[in-house]
Design a protein around this motif. Sequence first.
Motif, PDB file in Angstrom:
ATOM      1  N   ARG A  81       0.816  -1.221   0.000  1.00  0.00           N
ATOM      2  CA  ARG A  81       0.000   0.000   0.000  1.00  0.00           C
ATOM      3  C   ARG A  81       0.845   1.265   0.000  1.00  0.00           C
ATOM      4  O   ARG A  81       0.299   2.371  -0.106  1.00  0.00           O
ATOM      5  N   GLU A  82       2.160   1.133   0.121  1.00  0.00           N
ATOM      6  CA  GLU A  82       3.022   2.314   0.150  1.00  0.00           C
ATOM      7  C   GLU A  82       2.834   3.082  -1.159  1.00  0.00           C
ATOM      8  O   GLU A  82       3.042   2.533  -2.242  1.00  0.00           O
ATOM      9  N   PRO A  83       2.433   4.348  -1.120  1.00  0.00           N
ATOM     10  CA  PRO A  83       1.938   5.029  -2.323  1.00  0.00           C
ATOM     11  C   PRO A  83       2.978   5.252  -3.418  1.00  0.00           C
ATOM     12  O   PRO A  83       2.657   5.124  -4.602  1.00  0.00           O
ATOM     13  N   GLU A  84       4.200   5.591  -3.066  1.00  0.00           N
ATOM     14  CA  GLU A  84       5.181   5.906  -4.109  1.00  0.00           C
ATOM     15  C   GLU A  84       5.547   4.657  -4.900  1.00  0.00           C
ATOM     16  O   GLU A  84       5.605   4.680  -6.138  1.00  0.00           O
ATOM     17  N   LEU A  85       5.807   3.559  -4.208  1.00  0.00           N
ATOM     18  CA  LEU A  85       6.113   2.308  -4.901  1.00  0.00           C
ATOM     19  C   LEU A  85       4.904   1.831  -5.693  1.00  0.00           C
ATOM     20  O   LEU A  85       5.053   1.318  -6.814  1.00  0.00           O
ATOM     21  N   TYR A  86       3.713   2.009  -5.163  1.00  0.00           N
ATOM     22  CA  TYR A  86       2.495   1.625  -5.874  1.00  0.00           C
ATOM     23  C   TYR A  86       2.389   2.370  -7.199  1.00  0.00           C
ATOM     24  O   TYR A  86       2.088   1.775  -8.251  1.00  0.00           O
ATOM     25  N   ARG A  87       2.621   3.674  -7.182  1.00  0.00           N
ATOM     26  CA  ARG A  87       2.508   4.476  -8.409  1.00  0.00           C
ATOM     27  C   ARG A  87       3.504   4.002  -9.471  1.00  0.00           C
ATOM     28  O   ARG A  87       3.157   3.910 -10.653  1.00  0.00           O
ATOM     29  N   GLU A  88       4.721   3.700  -9.053  1.00  0.00           N
ATOM     30  CA  GLU A  88       5.731   3.260 -10.019  1.00  0.00           C
ATOM     31  C   GLU A  88       5.387   1.883 -10.581  1.00  0.00           C
ATOM     32  O   GLU A  88       5.590   1.627 -11.771  1.00  0.00           O
ATOM     33  N   ARG A  89       4.873   1.000  -9.738  1.00  0.00           N
ATOM     34  CA  ARG A  89       4.462  -0.310 -10.233  1.00  0.00           C
ATOM     35  C   ARG A  89       3.343  -0.185 -11.259  1.00  0.00           C
ATOM     36  O   ARG A  89       3.314  -0.905 -12.268  1.00  0.00           O
ATOM     37  N   GLU A  90       2.425   0.743 -11.016  1.00  0.00           N
ATOM     38  CA  GLU A  90       1.336   0.952 -11.969  1.00  0.00           C
ATOM     39  C   GLU A  90       1.861   1.495 -13.295  1.00  0.00           C
ATOM     40  O   GLU A  90       1.359   1.127 -14.366  1.00  0.00           O
ATOM     41  N   ARG A  91       2.865   2.352 -13.252  1.00  0.00           N
ATOM     42  CA  ARG A  91       3.461   2.860 -14.496  1.00  0.00           C
ATOM     43  C   ARG A  91       4.041   1.720 -15.323  1.00  0.00           C
ATOM     44  O   ARG A  91       3.877   1.664 -16.549  1.00  0.00           O
ATOM     45  N   VAL A  92       4.730   0.802 -14.645  1.00  0.00           N
ATOM     46  CA  VAL A  92       5.308  -0.344 -15.344  1.00  0.00           C
ATOM     47  C   VAL A  92       4.199  -1.237 -15.894  1.00  0.00           C
ATOM     48  O   VAL A  92       4.247  -1.671 -17.057  1.00  0.00           O
ATOM     49  N   ARG A  93       3.187  -1.513 -15.081  1.00  0.00           N
ATOM     50  CA  ARG A  93       2.091  -2.375 -15.515  1.00  0.00           C
ATOM     51  C   ARG A  93       1.351  -1.800 -16.711  1.00  0.00           C
ATOM     52  O   ARG A  93       0.943  -2.529 -17.612  1.00  0.00           O
ATOM     53  N   ASP A  94       1.184  -0.471 -16.741  1.00  0.00           N
ATOM     54  CA  ASP A  94       0.470   0.168 -17.840  1.00  0.00           C
ATOM     55  C   ASP A  94       1.170  -0.042 -19.179  1.00  0.00           C
ATOM     56  O   ASP A  94       0.526   0.018 -20.239  1.00  0.00           O
ATOM     57  N   GLY A  95       2.473  -0.276 -19.140  1.00  0.00           N
ATOM     58  CA  GLY A  95       3.215  -0.479 -20.382  1.00  0.00           C
ATOM     59  C   GLY A  95       3.271  -1.923 -20.842  1.00  0.00           C
ATOM     60  O   GLY A  95       3.809  -2.217 -21.922  1.00  0.00           O
ATOM     61  N   ARG A  96       2.721  -2.839 -20.060  1.00  0.00           N
ATOM     62  CA  ARG A  96       2.856  -4.252 -20.375  1.00  0.00           C
ATOM     63  C   ARG A  96       2.052  -4.672 -21.610  1.00  0.00           C
ATOM     64  O   ARG A  96       2.552  -5.439 -22.446  1.00  0.00           O
ATOM     65  N   VAL A  97       0.824  -4.180 -21.744  1.00  0.00           N
ATOM     66  CA  VAL A  97       0.000  -4.595 -22.882  1.00  0.00           C
ATOM     67  C   VAL A  97       0.583  -4.111 -24.207  1.00  0.00           C
ATOM     68  O   VAL A  97       0.789  -4.913 -25.123  1.00  0.00           O
ATOM     69  N   PRO A  98       0.862  -2.806 -24.363  1.00  0.00           N
ATOM     70  CA  PRO A  98       1.443  -2.395 -25.646  1.00  0.00           C
ATOM     71  C   PRO A  98       2.793  -3.054 -25.937  1.00  0.00           C
ATOM     72  O   PRO A  98       3.118  -3.326 -27.094  1.00  0.00           O
ATOM     73  N   ARG A  99       3.549  -3.346 -24.872  1.00  0.00           N
ATOM     74  CA  ARG A  99       4.829  -4.016 -25.087  1.00  0.00           C
ATOM     75  C   ARG A  99       4.622  -5.434 -25.622  1.00  0.00           C
ATOM     76  O   ARG A  99       5.273  -5.858 -26.589  1.00  0.00           O
ATOM     77  N   ALA A 100       3.716  -6.189 -25.011  1.00  0.00           N
ATOM     78  CA  ALA A 100       3.444  -7.545 -25.471  1.00  0.00           C
ATOM     79  C   ALA A 100       2.863  -7.536 -26.885  1.00  0.00           C
ATOM     80  O   ALA A 100       3.198  -8.387 -27.718  1.00  0.00           O
ATOM     81  N   GLN A 101       2.003  -6.560 -27.162  1.00  0.00           N
ATOM     82  CA  GLN A 101       1.449  -6.453 -28.510  1.00  0.00           C
ATOM     83  C   GLN A 101       2.552  -6.160 -29.526  1.00  0.00           C
ATOM     84  O   GLN A 101       2.530  -6.678 -30.652  1.00  0.00           O
ATOM     85  N   GLY A 102       3.525  -5.355 -29.122  1.00  0.00           N
ATOM     86  CA  GLY A 102       4.652  -5.063 -30.006  1.00  0.00           C
ATOM     87  C   GLY A 102       5.485  -6.295 -30.291  1.00  0.00           C
ATOM     88  O   GLY A 102       5.957  -6.499 -31.424  1.00  0.00           O
ATOM     89  N   MET A 103       5.674  -7.161 -29.290  1.00  0.00           N
ATOM     90  CA  MET A 103       6.417  -8.399 -29.502  1.00  0.00           C
ATOM     91  C   MET A 103       5.661  -9.338 -30.432  1.00  0.00           C
ATOM     92  O   MET A 103       6.259  -9.994 -31.299  1.00  0.00           O
ATOM     93  N   VAL A 104       4.341  -9.394 -30.257  1.00  0.00           N
ATOM     94  CA  VAL A 104       3.533 -10.215 -31.159  1.00  0.00           C
ATOM     95  C   VAL A 104       3.683  -9.728 -32.598  1.00  0.00           C
ATOM     96  O   VAL A 104       3.855 -10.526 -33.537  1.00  0.00           O
TER      97      VAL A 104
END
Length: 283
Positions: A81-104
């Motif tokens: 629940r620590e907010p700063e680490l949570y925000r950074e994890r969400e930034r990384v997660r948000d990039g996962r779909v377009p990244r996987a689509q790019g690999m496909v």
Amino acid sequence: MDTPAELVRNAAAAGLDVVALTDHDSVGGYAEAITALPAGLTLVTGAELSCRWAPEPSEGPSNGADAGIGMHMLAYLFDPREPELYRERERVRDGRVPRAQGMVAKLQELGVPITWERVAAIAGDGAVGRPHVAAALVELGVVDSVSDAFTPQWIGNDGRAYVDKYEFDPFEAIRLVKAAGGVTVFAHPMALKRGRCVPESAIAELAAAGLDGIEVDHMDHDEPTRARLRGLAADLGLLTTGSSDYHGSRKACELGEFTTDPEIYGEITRRATGAFPVPGAGG
């Protein structure tokens, strides 16, 4: 891929007494795993953070190395629940779909009949990532195992179908995890099969910045590499851990194939203040 509930049940069936749940950049599986946790099995919560080490201009060749080298940072027992680490994890997660689509898309350009729909179905409700693309390649018979996909030939670091995404700076990841009460371990630091690895000088810099340990006993490290890493850890005062890096039955490794020494596990739990291991209650 195993669900969190399947993971803890399989860990108990394999005879383990402790298992870590470290999904890529996600803590979404905690609740399900804890609910299903069998008696006699303890769960260590965590995440495997996607990082990129960027060398100074004088530290590496200029033929593309300036983009840095991908690496994974295991974060154990932090406060999710620590907010700063949570925000950074969400930034990384948000990039996962377009990244996987790019690999496909890159794989399709290479003549592989892979589809985004199948990759997304394999990922299910989890955070989509390279293991799901790799699983699709196994299904198609392009490679024999998930590990075989993580090579320069396919989707390994700097591979033909590799796609960059937003990633943590590893020094910032250490700072954030520490601030959230967690413990940091550099995962499979010399897995050369996957592509370029960070130099030992970088591991020394990470140790100076507060890195707690390095993963030594891993399927992608042969015996000479493990011996080298143990020596490096001793020189730098780092803990040494083991991991099967289990991703379900699609990956050629056994749950519990490599484990962490109980004394080192105890030291990890002593250092952690953000969360505590969860004992099974017979779920």
